[in-house]
Design an enzyme around this catalytic site. Sequence first.
Site, PDB file in Angstrom:
ATOM      1  N   HIS A  69       3.223   5.340   4.633  1.00  0.00           N
ATOM      2  CA  HIS A  69       4.487   5.786   5.208  1.00  0.00           C
ATOM      3  C   HIS A  69       4.126   6.577   6.463  1.00  0.00           C
ATOM      4  CE1 HIS A  69       8.342   7.695   5.646  1.00  0.00           C
ATOM      5  NE2 HIS A  69       8.829   6.919   4.703  1.00  0.00           N
TER       6      HIS A  69
ATOM      7  N   GLY B 219       5.733   4.209 -16.763  1.00  0.00           N
ATOM      8  CA  GLY B 219       6.749   3.223 -17.133  1.00  0.00           C
ATOM      9  C   GLY B 219       6.153   1.950 -17.716  1.00  0.00           C
TER      10      GLY B 219
ATOM     11  N   GLU C 262       1.293  -0.314 -11.325  1.00  0.00           N
ATOM     12  CA  GLU C 262       0.703  -0.249  -9.987  1.00  0.00           C
ATOM     13  C   GLU C 262      -0.788  -0.587  -9.983  1.00  0.00           C
ATOM     14  OE1 GLU C 262       2.040   3.065  -7.626  1.00  0.00           O
ATOM     15  OE2 GLU C 262       0.453   2.792  -6.145  1.00  0.00           O
TER      16      GLU C 262
ATOM     17  N   PHE D  28      19.438  -1.599  -0.137  1.00  0.00           N
ATOM     18  CA  PHE D  28      18.167  -1.112   0.377  1.00  0.00           C
ATOM     19  C   PHE D  28      17.681  -2.080   1.451  1.00  0.00           C
ATOM     20  CE2 PHE D  28      15.065   1.731  -2.170  1.00  0.00           C
ATOM     21  CZ  PHE D  28      16.018   2.707  -2.324  1.00  0.00           C
TER      22      PHE D  28
ATOM     23  N   GLU E 122      12.378   8.102   6.437  1.00  0.00           N
ATOM     24  CA  GLU E 122      12.592   7.447   7.727  1.00  0.00           C
ATOM     25  C   GLU E 122      13.984   7.728   8.261  1.00  0.00           C
ATOM     26  OE1 GLU E 122      11.225   3.800   6.117  1.00  0.00           O
ATOM     27  OE2 GLU E 122       9.683   3.605   7.633  1.00  0.00           O
TER      28      GLU E 122
ATOM     29  N   GLN F 285       0.193   0.445   1.237  1.00  0.00           N
ATOM     30  CA  GLN F 285       1.365   0.818   2.030  1.00  0.00           C
ATOM     31  C   GLN F 285       1.281   2.287   2.467  1.00  0.00           C
ATOM     32  OE1 GLN F 285       5.392   0.886   0.075  1.00  0.00           O
ATOM     33  NE2 GLN F 285       5.649  -0.976   1.276  1.00  0.00           N
TER      34      GLN F 285
ATOM     35  N   HIS G 184       0.912   5.643   0.277  1.00  0.00           N
ATOM     36  CA  HIS G 184       2.050   5.670  -0.643  1.00  0.00           C
ATOM     37  C   HIS G 184       1.925   4.711  -1.826  1.00  0.00           C
ATOM     38  CE1 HIS G 184       6.060   6.508  -1.911  1.00  0.00           C
ATOM     39  NE2 HIS G 184       6.532   5.337  -1.591  1.00  0.00           N
TER      40      HIS G 184
ATOM     41  N   ARG H 118       7.116   0.331  10.471  1.00  0.00           N
ATOM     42  CA  ARG H 118       6.275   1.379   9.877  1.00  0.00           C
ATOM     43  C   ARG H 118       4.839   1.348  10.368  1.00  0.00           C
ATOM     44  NH1 ARG H 118       7.372   2.008   3.398  1.00  0.00           N
ATOM     45  NH2 ARG H 118       9.334   3.130   3.577  1.00  0.00           N
TER      46      ARG H 118
ATOM     47  N   SER I 127       9.037  -1.712  -7.121  1.00  0.00           N
ATOM     48  CA  SER I 127       7.889  -1.138  -7.829  1.00  0.00           C
ATOM     49  C   SER I 127       8.258  -0.737  -9.252  1.00  0.00           C
ATOM     50  CB  SER I 127       7.295   0.040  -7.068  1.00  0.00           C
ATOM     51  OG  SER I 127       8.281   0.983  -6.777  1.00  0.00           O
TER      52      SER I 127
ATOM     53  N   ALA J 242       0.484   6.317 -19.553  1.00  0.00           N
ATOM     54  CA  ALA J 242       1.788   6.495 -20.206  1.00  0.00           C
ATOM     55  C   ALA J 242       2.912   6.631 -19.190  1.00  0.00           C
ATOM     56  CB  ALA J 242       1.745   7.708 -21.136  1.00  0.00           C
TER      57      ALA J 242
ATOM     58  N   ARG K  42       5.303  -4.445  -0.197  1.00  0.00           N
ATOM     59  CA  ARG K  42       6.252  -4.315  -1.298  1.00  0.00           C
ATOM     60  C   ARG K  42       7.637  -3.943  -0.768  1.00  0.00           C
ATOM     61  NH1 ARG K  42       8.336   0.222  -3.820  1.00  0.00           N
ATOM     62  NH2 ARG K  42       7.116   1.482  -2.373  1.00  0.00           N
TER      63      ARG K  42
ATOM     64  N   LEU L 225       6.510  12.873   1.485  1.00  0.00           N
ATOM     65  CA  LEU L 225       7.264  11.983   2.369  1.00  0.00           C
ATOM     66  C   LEU L 225       8.394  12.703   3.092  1.00  0.00           C
ATOM     67  CD1 LEU L 225       7.887   8.789   0.185  1.00  0.00           C
ATOM     68  CD2 LEU L 225       6.220   9.105   2.005  1.00  0.00           C
TER      69      LEU L 225
END
Lengths: 99, 587
Positions: B242, B17, B387, B119, B255, B240, B353, B286, B403, B15, B398, B252
């Site tokens: 981080h 997104g 995901e 971004f 960065e 991925q 991540h 990264r 996402s 349940a 990504r 997190l």
Amino acid sequence: MIDPTLIPDPDGVTDEEIRRLRWQCRRGMLELDHLLLPFLDRSEGYRALDPARRAEFVALLGEQDQDLSNWFMSRRVPEDPRFHHLIQHILAVVAADRS
Amino acid sequence: MSIPTRHFDALIIGAGGAGLNAALQLAGAETSVAVVSKVFPTRSHTVAAQGGVNAALANVLPDNWHWHMFDTVKGSDYLGDQDAIEFMCREAIPTVYELEHAGVPFSRLDNGKIYQRAFGGQSQDFGGDQAARTCAAADRTGHAILHTLYQQNIRAKTHFFDEYFALDLVRDKEGTICGALVLEIETGEPLLIEAKATLLATGGCGQVFRTTSNAHINTGDGCAMTLRAGIPLMDMEFYQFHPTGIAGKGLLITEGVRGEGGFLVNQDGERFMERYAPRAKDLASRDVVARSIVTEVKEGRGAGEHADYVLLKLDHLGADVIDKRLPGIRESSRIFAGADPVREPIPVFPTAHYQMGGIPTDRFGRVVMPARYGSEEVIAGLYAAGECACASVHGANRLGGNSLLDILVFGRLAGKDIIDYVRANPHRRETDPASLEQAMARLTRWEYTGDGVPAHQLKAEFRKCMEDHAGVFRTEEVMAEGYGKLCELRERFKDARLADQSKVFNTARIEALELENLIDVGLAIAVSALNRKESRGAHSRPDYPLRDDVNWMKHSLYYRDGDRMDYKPVRTKPLTVESFPPKERVY
């Protein structure tokens, strides 16, 4: 969104109560997992609260993740002063455990 | 075997997104829909997504979906399917407007249009100037989207099974998937939910690694159910990481800290990034920073009692700069690391991540796998989105802001496709008792008592093994050794036992079931990574440092049965435009 089955037993903390609450401490944000679950597990955490404050903790778990995160991370202050005290208490218990 | 049974047109597991957006399409079309969620829906991990949603609305700077597509193909290191990427970038625009109409409070410009922020990885004109493509609802985009979708679903009368854990998919006598066996966490009782179509939307699997930014709920449940149903997982080696998560906690640390002048040191106080990346130092890419941190720790130069992390120093920036430009960092570090970065360095380690791979689907969310007539045959009635699914739009890596877009676009389209599927296939399918029995065995095995290792003891060992052997440091030697250890853990898990045999809210049993899922998905990551002998996107191998388009521009498919690998071609032909041929990625 307080589940009536979660109202604490005034005679003491039961195993079933802890098990029910453990699932309510599973949240969408990792930082909340890292605060709520240790508080539930520590002897000086949830188990050490009196019934009235245990009820406050149950009520706190009914709040939204985004609000809980804002309160714990001091981005906002909860309007309900009881929550403010409880948040500070949880932070102190979890911090003491780390040290 | 008598198990209570419910019937719906569509069953959605998860349940967040993706699941809620699919459910909303279905409920709006008067299709009966059940949503199963192991936690209360608004506690899904989507709530933690703060970044935003990419869509080429061109509200701030010039933009169009074709530029967005270019950036996504390039970001994927040319492993993304270009038809799915074109589709997602086109659909981004109506998807964002639909959310706006549903009530998501996007941040606004003075002219009333949706504000868009810039971004990394976003460009105008196919690699030109910076674009501004990300729509956000302040710093609570995930929360706003999740709540809006949940409330709309309540209004549309979606049937929610809150705090039910999905055990396994079930099939009818013909082998068609016809729902799932689920467990009511409160009572410990099973429930069979039969449906004409089933959508898996269970999110990521970050908990397979010891250090992760994912919440405890992210245990790869849908991916593991898929594997157990004999369906492969795709591109699971692409995970991925981080570089800077709070050591031991995973949260997190942006960065931006290094961007503002923070730097990493080892136990001797040495700025070790100067050795690994003499020019870029702490601002290297990264994967380079993450691997350098792990190398320092592996070679005994880590800090702390167990020498298992490095330190991120920013005290030289001063309290004013830290408070003003890096809001929240001080609080996070104080609470979770016990260190005030104004005075002390933050202990950090790479944190898992985001899962780029997952359940292979086409662009309508339909699960596909190799079969008699090709590598992408549709499995009737089974869908995946979010995901846990791999459409594949992220390929080997990504982009930020893609996402939330992925879960919303493919959740929405899966919902729409299910409506058509249910109309064309209106008959109920009955579960084959043998299939039900197999699913029940997953549950009843925990009733065995007697000798055996406690399930929870294996969890920490497994996650540490994944981190050490299938994390950021991936050489043949490290991974082959890890595979051996993981196989051994998988064997030991067969004898795992539970001390707590209670039924009501037996969370130990749920955690054991989750661990079984983690082991299945972890093996998929480890085996896929061991077999891919190149470096591409997030899969970085010091022993094969270059991308190899001749031999490896193909998707991995991992089957649980025998840890078998198969491969299928990347779909390089978009729907309406020219292909973007592979080029070296330079940013």
